[in-house]
Design an enzyme around this catalytic site. Sequence first.
Site, PDB file in Angstrom:
ATOM      1  N   ASP A 108     -14.314  -1.117  -1.234  1.00  0.00           N
ATOM      2  CA  ASP A 108     -14.070  -1.918  -0.380  1.00  0.00           C
ATOM      3  C   ASP A 108     -15.976  -1.653   1.034  1.00  0.00           C
ATOM      4  OD1 ASP A 108     -11.766  -1.829  -1.521  1.00  0.00           O
ATOM      5  OD2 ASP A 108     -10.686  -1.398   0.371  1.00  0.00           O
ATOM      6  N   ASP A 196     -15.716  -7.706   3.602  1.00  0.00           N
ATOM      7  CA  ASP A 196     -15.422  -6.652   3.169  1.00  0.00           C
ATOM      8  C   ASP A 196     -16.215  -6.749   1.390  1.00  0.00           C
ATOM      9  OD1 ASP A 196     -13.302  -5.984   4.521  1.00  0.00           O
ATOM     10  OD2 ASP A 196     -12.393  -5.747   3.739  1.00  0.00           O
ATOM     11  N   HIS A 245      -9.964  -9.053  -1.375  1.00  0.00           N
ATOM     12  CA  HIS A 245     -10.651  -7.999  -2.459  1.00  0.00           C
ATOM     13  C   HIS A 245     -10.493  -9.214  -4.597  1.00  0.00           C
ATOM     14  CE1 HIS A 245     -10.467  -4.782   0.415  1.00  0.00           C
ATOM     15  NE2 HIS A 245     -10.977  -5.673   1.081  1.00  0.00           N
ATOM     16  N   ASP A 247     -11.400  -8.074  -6.651  1.00  0.00           N
ATOM     17  CA  ASP A 247     -10.890  -7.181  -8.368  1.00  0.00           C
ATOM     18  C   ASP A 247      -9.474  -6.725  -8.722  1.00  0.00           C
ATOM     19  OD1 ASP A 247     -10.160  -5.221  -6.059  1.00  0.00           O
ATOM     20  OD2 ASP A 247     -12.051  -3.963  -6.905  1.00  0.00           O
ATOM     21  N   CYS A 351     -11.508  -0.254  -7.671  1.00  0.00           N
ATOM     22  CA  CYS A 351     -11.385  -0.124  -6.590  1.00  0.00           C
ATOM     23  C   CYS A 351     -11.941   1.257  -6.183  1.00  0.00           C
ATOM     24  CB  CYS A 351     -10.682  -0.212  -5.559  1.00  0.00           C
ATOM     25  SG  CYS A 351      -9.031  -1.905  -5.728  1.00  0.00           S
TER      26      CYS A 351
HETATM   27  N1  ARG Z   1      -5.746  -7.565  -3.307  1.00  0.00           N
HETATM   28  C1  ARG Z   1      -5.142  -6.663  -4.979  1.00  0.00           C
HETATM   29  C2  ARG Z   1      -3.585  -7.003  -4.910  1.00  0.00           C
HETATM   30  O1  ARG Z   1      -3.198  -6.769  -4.341  1.00  0.00           O
HETATM   31  C3  ARG Z   1      -5.644  -5.577  -4.740  1.00  0.00           C
HETATM   32  C4  ARG Z   1      -7.173  -5.436  -4.230  1.00  0.00           C
HETATM   33  C5  ARG Z   1      -7.480  -4.478  -4.579  1.00  0.00           C
HETATM   34  N2  ARG Z   1      -9.326  -3.994  -3.994  1.00  0.00           N
HETATM   35  C6  ARG Z   1      -9.710  -3.223  -3.624  1.00  0.00           C
HETATM   36  N3  ARG Z   1     -10.828  -3.334  -3.807  1.00  0.00           N
HETATM   37  N4  ARG Z   1      -9.164  -2.950  -2.918  1.00  0.00           N
HETATM   38  O2  ARG Z   1      -3.355  -8.031  -6.035  1.00  0.00           O
END
Ligand code: ARG
Length: 367
Positions: A108, A196, A245, A247, A351
């Site tokens: 992040d 981020d 995020h 990913d 992550c």
């Molecule tokens: N927003 C994503 C979800 O809940 C989680 C992403 C987490 N990624 C990270 N790099 N912290 O599906």
Amino acid sequence: MEKTVVNSWNEWDPLKHVIVGRADDCHIPPEEPALDAKVPEDSDMRGQWGRRPQETIDRANELLDNFAAQLQARGIRVDRPTPIDHSQPVTTPDFHTDSQFGCMPPRDVLLTVGSEMLEATMSYRCRWFEYLNYRPLMQQYFNEDPNFRHASAPKPRLTDADYRTDYLSEKIGIEKRLEWTADKFFVTTEEEPLFDAADVLRFGKDLVVQHGFTTNLKGIEWLRRHYRDHRVHAVNFPGDPYPIHIDATFTPLRPGLILNNPRRRLPDDQREIFENNGWEIVDAAQPAHNGPPPLCYSSVWLSMNVLVLDPKTVCVEKSEVYQAEQMDKLGMEVVEVELRDAYAFGGGLHCCTADVYREGTCEDYFP
Ligand code: ARG
């Protein structure tokens, strides 16, 4: 003797050196605008904050240590952050918050592009000082590698002007959230550049950046002006009611192949650069779980938050059997890694890592 320590241009070239986060002293931070907008409305985390229970910290550390050892056994150098005291409050001339977040997940905060590691602005107040966990490593790379550039994006002010008050209501409802996401009406305003690092995916000469809660258009514009030799593309995923995020939404596996979360489909007009260059975007397999583990920010789609070790090898969370099966069908060798009990600390296998070195150079995949 000159040696290159830092070099990584994409998400799939052979991985040789990586940072793996730690769960030490991780906190559930107190309320603040952007964080509240992200905590799912039915989450067990609503309305509580403080240091995470020690047994969950110990368990997450056990899994992260095992993951690090697994990578090391494959010849990959693994570095770990030096945790600061996350119970310390943060006061700047512009805001105050009563605790910090942790040193998970490094993805992040740190964005590696070529020989540079950039500390993101971040968009939560509790994460403003998170880069300090990685400063000992940054200093070390700086000493070891004469070509390494350590960069930091302008620290944002994070006053109330950065956040839309519409998102402060306790109950917004999924329908309204989806409408807002489709309209690109996110919790962060365009007051100042915010991003981020985990909203960015690296495809050699092209950087693909998610516009959402944690990254605004000015943040994407800042990245565009910073990475002058790159093309920077803004993408957004209308099906995600909590878009932060990229990913667990969009996962490149190797040149020509990307997994896309079937619930968060990339809009047609944003698919062109991939499709015109012969890249395939396939639906990711269904997650193996019906809900996230306790005290977790993320959705079940951490199933697709995989770490690619090279274009033929990928780390998949051990319980994510459907995702592993799909990888196998796509011709990837699967390395099983147990991590689910660490999900609550901020994410999955992609992550909880940050690239330091992958073989290869900057290529143009979308000529
Ligand atoms: N927003 C994503 C979800 O809940 C989680 C992403 C987490 N990624 C990270 N790099 N912290 O599906």
